[in-house]
Design a protein around this motif. Structure first.
Motif, PDB file in Angstrom:
ATOM      1  N   PHE A  83     -23.206  29.392  -7.511  1.00  0.00           N
ATOM      2  CA  PHE A  83     -23.586  28.982  -6.170  1.00  0.00           C
ATOM      3  C   PHE A  83     -24.797  29.780  -5.675  1.00  0.00           C
ATOM      4  O   PHE A  83     -25.712  29.219  -5.072  1.00  0.00           O
ATOM      5  N   LEU A  84     -24.806  31.076  -5.957  1.00  0.00           N
ATOM      6  CA  LEU A  84     -25.934  31.906  -5.523  1.00  0.00           C
ATOM      7  C   LEU A  84     -27.214  31.543  -6.266  1.00  0.00           C
ATOM      8  O   LEU A  84     -28.308  31.596  -5.692  1.00  0.00           O
ATOM      9  N   ALA A  85     -27.091  31.176  -7.527  1.00  0.00           N
ATOM     10  CA  ALA A  85     -28.271  30.816  -8.307  1.00  0.00           C
ATOM     11  C   ALA A  85     -28.857  29.485  -7.865  1.00  0.00           C
ATOM     12  O   ALA A  85     -30.078  29.321  -7.826  1.00  0.00           O
ATOM     13  N   ASN A  86     -28.003  28.539  -7.512  1.00  0.00           N
ATOM     14  CA  ASN A  86     -28.474  27.209  -7.117  1.00  0.00           C
ATOM     15  C   ASN A  86     -27.465  26.606  -6.147  1.00  0.00           C
ATOM     16  O   ASN A  86     -26.540  25.908  -6.558  1.00  0.00           O
ATOM     17  N   PRO A  87     -27.636  26.835  -4.850  1.00  0.00           N
ATOM     18  CA  PRO A  87     -26.642  26.355  -3.890  1.00  0.00           C
ATOM     19  C   PRO A  87     -26.578  24.835  -3.745  1.00  0.00           C
ATOM     20  O   PRO A  87     -25.574  24.305  -3.305  1.00  0.00           O
ATOM     21  N   ASN A  88     -27.617  24.113  -4.108  1.00  0.00           N
ATOM     22  CA  ASN A  88     -27.624  22.649  -4.017  1.00  0.00           C
ATOM     23  C   ASN A  88     -27.979  22.039  -5.370  1.00  0.00           C
ATOM     24  O   ASN A  88     -29.070  21.498  -5.559  1.00  0.00           O
ATOM     25  N   PRO A  89     -27.063  22.092  -6.340  1.00  0.00           N
ATOM     26  CA  PRO A  89     -27.398  21.540  -7.656  1.00  0.00           C
ATOM     27  C   PRO A  89     -27.495  20.018  -7.628  1.00  0.00           C
ATOM     28  O   PRO A  89     -26.820  19.354  -6.834  1.00  0.00           O
ATOM     29  N   GLN A  90     -28.327  19.491  -8.480  1.00  0.00           N
ATOM     30  CA  GLN A  90     -28.453  18.046  -8.612  1.00  0.00           C
ATOM     31  C   GLN A  90     -27.294  17.527  -9.460  1.00  0.00           C
ATOM     32  O   GLN A  90     -26.972  18.108 -10.497  1.00  0.00           O
ATOM     33  N   PRO A  91     -26.644  16.469  -9.019  1.00  0.00           N
ATOM     34  CA  PRO A  91     -25.539  15.941  -9.828  1.00  0.00           C
ATOM     35  C   PRO A  91     -26.058  15.387 -11.154  1.00  0.00           C
ATOM     36  O   PRO A  91     -27.136  14.785 -11.214  1.00  0.00           O
ATOM     37  N   ILE A  92     -25.288  15.650 -12.184  1.00  0.00           N
ATOM     38  CA  ILE A  92     -25.633  15.145 -13.511  1.00  0.00           C
ATOM     39  C   ILE A  92     -24.794  13.901 -13.745  1.00  0.00           C
ATOM     40  O   ILE A  92     -23.573  13.930 -13.642  1.00  0.00           O
ATOM     41  N   GLY A  93     -25.434  12.828 -14.045  1.00  0.00           N
ATOM     42  CA  GLY A  93     -24.716  11.585 -14.278  1.00  0.00           C
ATOM     43  C   GLY A  93     -25.401  10.748 -15.332  1.00  0.00           C
ATOM     44  O   GLY A  93     -26.559  10.977 -15.683  1.00  0.00           O
ATOM     45  N   ARG A  94     -24.676   9.814 -15.834  1.00  0.00           N
ATOM     46  CA  ARG A  94     -25.229   8.900 -16.823  1.00  0.00           C
ATOM     47  C   ARG A  94     -24.718   7.516 -16.495  1.00  0.00           C
ATOM     48  O   ARG A  94     -23.527   7.324 -16.252  1.00  0.00           O
ATOM     49  N   ASP A  95     -25.614   6.574 -16.482  1.00  0.00           N
ATOM     50  CA  ASP A  95     -25.226   5.187 -16.252  1.00  0.00           C
ATOM     51  C   ASP A  95     -24.923   4.540 -17.592  1.00  0.00           C
ATOM     52  O   ASP A  95     -25.784   4.455 -18.466  1.00  0.00           O
ATOM     53  N   TYR A  96     -23.697   4.109 -17.747  1.00  0.00           N
ATOM     54  CA  TYR A  96     -23.269   3.483 -18.992  1.00  0.00           C
ATOM     55  C   TYR A  96     -23.468   1.979 -18.901  1.00  0.00           C
ATOM     56  O   TYR A  96     -23.261   1.373 -17.855  1.00  0.00           O
ATOM     57  N   SER A  97     -23.827   1.397 -20.011  1.00  0.00           N
ATOM     58  CA  SER A  97     -23.953  -0.053 -20.057  1.00  0.00           C
ATOM     59  C   SER A  97     -22.559  -0.668 -20.152  1.00  0.00           C
ATOM     60  O   SER A  97     -21.574   0.000 -20.459  1.00  0.00           O
TER      61      SER A  97
END
Length: 123
Positions: free
Chosen positions: A5-19
């Motif tokens: 949390f201290l290193a990156n308080p607002n991380p970008q969500p990691i996602g993948r769109d599956y076919s």
């Protein structure tokens, strides 16, 4: 967690769109694994003769660990069928698009673990 949390308080969500094809493949694979796992579990119950409710967990425990503290004749191989079935059922979840179907598929692995392996931690 605090360091992340201290290193990156607002991380970008990691996602993948599956076919659609990938989701269907995962669901079909999940169904196949669930059938295989339930078959192995049924075979373990058949081998041990654990048909009655009173001796079910005792007989499955004896099957897993053996009678004299040593491993049973087949070890715990067939007993792991319930774990394979739960993994297969989990593979079906991403393909559920409706909320009701999602929760139905989510409840099935829990019921499988509770009744086939005697997991009493949920009480």
């Amino acid at each position: 967690m605090a360091g992340l949390f201290l290193a990156n308080p607002n991380p970008q969500p990691i996602g993948r769109d599956y076919s659609t094809g990938e989701l269907k493949f995962a669901a079909y694979t999940g169904v196949a694994l669930a059938i295989l796992g339930l078959t192995l579990t049924g075979f373990a119950i058949y081998i041990t003769g654990a048909f009655s409710g009173g001796r079910f967990f005792h007989d499955l425990d004896t099957f897993r660990r053996g009678s004299e503290g040593g491993p049973g004749p087949t070890g715990g191989f067939f007993y792991r069928g319930a774990d394979i079935a739960v993994f297969g059922m989990a593979l079906i979840l991403p393909s559920c698009t409706k909320q009701g179907a999602f929760f139905r598929h989510l409840a099935r692995p829990a019921v499988c673990v509770i009744f086939s392996q005697g997991e009493q931690g949920w009480i």
